[in-house]
Design an enzyme around this catalytic site. Structure first.
Site, PDB file in Angstrom:
ATOM      1  N   ASP A   8      40.197  34.432  45.252  1.00  0.00           N
ATOM      2  CA  ASP A   8      40.694  35.787  45.036  1.00  0.00           C
ATOM      3  C   ASP A   8      39.735  36.428  44.047  1.00  0.00           C
ATOM      4  OD1 ASP A   8      42.377  38.073  45.001  1.00  0.00           O
ATOM      5  OD2 ASP A   8      43.336  37.337  43.171  1.00  0.00           O
ATOM      6  N   GLU A  67      39.212  36.632  50.002  1.00  0.00           N
ATOM      7  CA  GLU A  67      39.894  37.884  50.311  1.00  0.00           C
ATOM      8  C   GLU A  67      38.886  39.024  50.399  1.00  0.00           C
ATOM      9  OE1 GLU A  67      43.207  40.562  48.134  1.00  0.00           O
ATOM     10  OE2 GLU A  67      43.754  38.457  48.442  1.00  0.00           O
ATOM     11  N   ASP A 139      46.688  35.249  39.971  1.00  0.00           N
ATOM     12  CA  ASP A 139      45.359  35.171  40.592  1.00  0.00           C
ATOM     13  C   ASP A 139      45.134  33.820  41.273  1.00  0.00           C
ATOM     14  OD1 ASP A 139      44.223  37.784  39.853  1.00  0.00           O
ATOM     15  OD2 ASP A 139      44.443  37.051  37.807  1.00  0.00           O
TER      16      ASP A 139
END
EC number: 3.1.21.10
Length: 172
Positions: A8, A67, A139
């Site tokens: 991420d 992502e 996160d």
């Protein structure tokens, strides 16, 4: 057994999560956050690169899911996020790893079943799916969700490939 690294990306905090996959079974390996210690963007990008490289060298994953950048209201923030994402991708590719990209909507759909899920729903589902004793930080949970999405996608592709090869071998 394959180890999958989920990332991420962030210009201030980059989450990472590792899972092992054996068939349809997934297990937690590790997760954490790379927190930037400087305000200078080039130095932060180096920290992302070095942090992801260290995670790869320690856990030796076979593939990486990351992502995609979403369009934020602030163009400057989106550009910085894209640069951090690029540093993470280069760290993986320089280690010879294949990288797959997933939208936030795909990740949420895969893990929660709803593409509009919020961060707390993602955290709770990651905790449940990986049988963790507590919710990981946001996160890290997002990175684990990316890894789970990648695992589910790979498993689906294997099933599709198996089904199409079975159809080709019809008995006459």
């Amino acid at each position: 057994m394959a180890i999958i690294l989920g990332i991420d990306p962030g210009s201030r905090v980059t989450g990472y999560g590792l899972i092992s996959q054996l068939g349809a079974k997934t297990d937690y390996v590790a997760s954490g956050c790379i927190r930037m210690t400087t305000t200078d963007l080039p130095d932060r990008l180096q920290e992302v690169f070095q942090g992801i490289t260290a995670v790869i060298e320690r856990y030796m994953p076979q593939s990486v899911g990351i992502e995609q950048v979403f369009m934020a209201r602030n163009a400057d923030s989106a550009l910085k996020l894209g640069q951090a994402r690029g540093a993470a991708i280069v760290a993986a590719v320089s280690q010879g790893l294949p990288v797959s990209e997933y939208s936030a909507r795909q990740v949420k759909q895969s893990v929660v079943g709803k593409g509009s899920a919020d961060k707390t729903q993602v955290q709770h589902m990651v905790q449940h799916l990986l049988k963790l004793s507590r919710c990981p930080p946001a996160d890290a949970a997002d990175a684990l969700a990316v890894a789970l999405c990648h695992a589910h996608t790979q498993q689906s592709l294997i099933k599709i490939a198996g089904a199409s090869s079975t159809r080709r071998r019809r008995i006459r």
